[in-house]
Design an enzyme around this catalytic site. Structure first.
Site, PDB file in Angstrom:
ATOM      1  N   LYS A 136       1.513  -1.117   0.301  1.00  0.00           N
ATOM      2  CA  LYS A 136       0.079   0.043  -0.247  1.00  0.00           C
ATOM      3  C   LYS A 136       1.398   1.441   0.266  1.00  0.00           C
ATOM      4  O   LYS A 136       2.038   1.162   0.874  1.00  0.00           O
ATOM      5  CB  LYS A 136      -0.767  -0.072   1.239  1.00  0.00           C
ATOM      6  CG  LYS A 136      -1.997  -1.010   1.166  1.00  0.00           C
ATOM      7  CD  LYS A 136      -2.970  -0.910   1.430  1.00  0.00           C
ATOM      8  CE  LYS A 136      -4.876  -2.202   1.237  1.00  0.00           C
ATOM      9  NZ  LYS A 136      -5.293  -1.799   2.356  1.00  0.00           N
TER      10      LYS A 136
ATOM     11  N   ARG B 280      -3.575  -9.562   5.160  1.00  0.00           N
ATOM     12  CA  ARG B 280      -4.221 -10.150   3.258  1.00  0.00           C
ATOM     13  C   ARG B 280      -2.658  -9.516   2.576  1.00  0.00           C
ATOM     14  O   ARG B 280      -2.754  -8.156   3.049  1.00  0.00           O
ATOM     15  CB  ARG B 280      -5.304  -9.139   3.057  1.00  0.00           C
ATOM     16  CG  ARG B 280      -5.640  -9.108   1.297  1.00  0.00           C
ATOM     17  CD  ARG B 280      -7.195  -8.147   1.489  1.00  0.00           C
ATOM     18  NE  ARG B 280      -7.584  -8.601  -0.018  1.00  0.00           N
ATOM     19  CZ  ARG B 280      -7.179  -7.216  -0.559  1.00  0.00           C
ATOM     20  NH1 ARG B 280      -5.550  -6.753  -0.662  1.00  0.00           N
ATOM     21  NH2 ARG B 280      -7.574  -7.304  -1.444  1.00  0.00           N
TER      22      ARG B 280
HETATM   23  C1  8Y7 Z   1      -8.147  -4.306   1.076  1.00  0.00           C
HETATM   24  C2  8Y7 Z   1      -8.960  -5.082   1.168  1.00  0.00           C
HETATM   25  C3  8Y7 Z   1      -8.399  -3.957  -0.437  1.00  0.00           C
HETATM   26  C4  8Y7 Z   1      -7.746  -4.449   3.095  1.00  0.00           C
HETATM   27  C5  8Y7 Z   1     -10.026  -6.433   3.114  1.00  0.00           C
HETATM   28  C6  8Y7 Z   1      -5.323  -3.092  -2.071  1.00  0.00           C
HETATM   29  C7  8Y7 Z   1     -10.222  -5.629  -1.521  1.00  0.00           C
HETATM   30  C8  8Y7 Z   1      -6.413  -2.127  -2.010  1.00  0.00           C
HETATM   31  N1  8Y7 Z   1      -7.220  -3.566   0.242  1.00  0.00           N
HETATM   32  N2  8Y7 Z   1     -10.218  -5.548   1.461  1.00  0.00           N
HETATM   33  N3  8Y7 Z   1      -9.417  -5.163  -0.283  1.00  0.00           N
HETATM   34  N4  8Y7 Z   1      -8.425  -4.940   3.721  1.00  0.00           N
HETATM   35  N5  8Y7 Z   1     -10.540  -6.398   3.837  1.00  0.00           N
HETATM   36  O1  8Y7 Z   1      -4.325  -2.132  -2.359  1.00  0.00           O
HETATM   37  O2  8Y7 Z   1      -7.014  -3.459   3.552  1.00  0.00           O
HETATM   38  O3  8Y7 Z   1      -5.082  -4.189  -1.947  1.00  0.00           O
HETATM   39  S1  8Y7 Z   1      -8.045  -3.441  -2.138  1.00  0.00           S
END
Ligand code: 8Y7
Length: 279
Positions: A221, A255
């Site tokens: 990020k 994640r």
């Molecule tokens: C997150 C996410 C994204 C996160 C959860 C990226 C779909 C942007 N970020 N879902 N999604 N938490 N639960 O940089 O921080 O992956 S998308």
């Protein structure tokens, strides 16, 4: 802590790794590499070999300023991938979407968890998840992906995120969901400045006090770019550091894009943790 659905039962004593499978041509970190079903399936299987505990399949980018995707396009991207994986793999498949129609179709195709950056606030989403007996990740976001990074503002970011997540949990309970289906996520980078993100990770314990497993997504990020000066494709080391700190602060699921590096780093965390518990 436990996360359960009709199809799986995760005992979250060690930090678990959720591997990201983006099927989005405009996704900022995979740049369209995995647009086609077979490439996405191949990528998913690779993440499994690297030790992913959960796969998170998404067909619409939620990065700042991303172009929204039509319902049909999102379905066309994710459903064939879920169908190809379901039944063949032993880890839960999570569907990353806020659209109730996509949730329903994905669950029908074999997904057993919903990862919703809008925390089931879309009309109909709560009902789909409540009646389907799947796990759910409820994430906090201020604003919408189109505008959220313009000027994020809070009086007390930790408290406001906590109150929001508690409200969404209450909505899930009212819809008849059981407690052990729910994971909470402060939503790093979703309507947050660098300072907000840092406060949230420092104070992760305050969110843990809600009594649900926490999921943290910091992988690649922009806040890590701000800290290191590295472009998105060179944020591996920063991302692994973030995953380790998240785990030490109590996150039960991280994640990530870089599964192998994260799994190895978290094995070190777990080994040290275990010995503490034995003594
Ligand atoms: C997150 C996410 C994204 C996160 C959860 C990226 C779909 C942007 N970020 N879902 N999604 N938490 N639960 O940089 O921080 O992956 S998308």
């Amino acid at each position: 802590m436990i996360l359960r659905s009709a199809q799986f039962d995760l005992t979250l004593t060690r930090p678990h790794v959720m591997g990201i499978v983006n099927i989005t041509p405009d996704s900022f970190s995979d740049g369209g590499k995995f647009t086609h079903t077979s490439a996405a399936v191949e990528h998913a299987l690779n993440l499994l070999r690297q030790g992913a505990d959960i796969l998170d399949i998404g067909g619409e980018s939620t990065r700042p300023n991303a172009t929204p995707v039509s319902l049909q396009e999102e379905l066309d991207r994710v459903i064939p991938v879920i169908e190809a994986l379901a039944g063949k793999i032993s880890v839960p498949i999570s569907i990353d979407t806020y659209k109730p129609e996509v949730m329903a179709a994905a669950i029908q195709a074999g997904a057993s968890m919903v990862n919703d950056v809008r925390a089931l606030q879309e009309i109909g989403a709560l009902e789909v998840v409540a009646k389907c007996d799947v796990g759910v990740c409820l994430m906090h976001m201020q604003g919408t992906p189109q505008t959220m990074q313009v000027n994020p503002m809070y009086e007390d970011v930790v408290q406001e995120v906590k109150v929001f997540l508690a409200e969404r949990v209450a909505a899930c309970m009212a819809a008849g969901m059981s407690k052990d289906r729910i994971v909470l996520d402060p939503g790093f980078g979703f309507g947050k400045t660098r300072a907000h993100n840092i406060l949230l990770i420092q104070e992760l314990a305050a969110l843990q006090s809600l009594g649900y497993p926490l999921l943290v997504g910091l992988s690649r990020k922009s806040v890590l770019g701000q800290m290191t000066g590295q472009d998105v494709e060179a944020r591996l080391h920063a991302s692994v550091a973030a995953a380790v700190i998240s785990a030490l602060k109590g996150a039960k699921i991280v994640r990530v894009h870089d599964v192998k590096a994260t799994v190895e780093a978290l094995k070190v965390v777990a080994a040290i943790d275990e010995q503490q518990q034995d003594n």
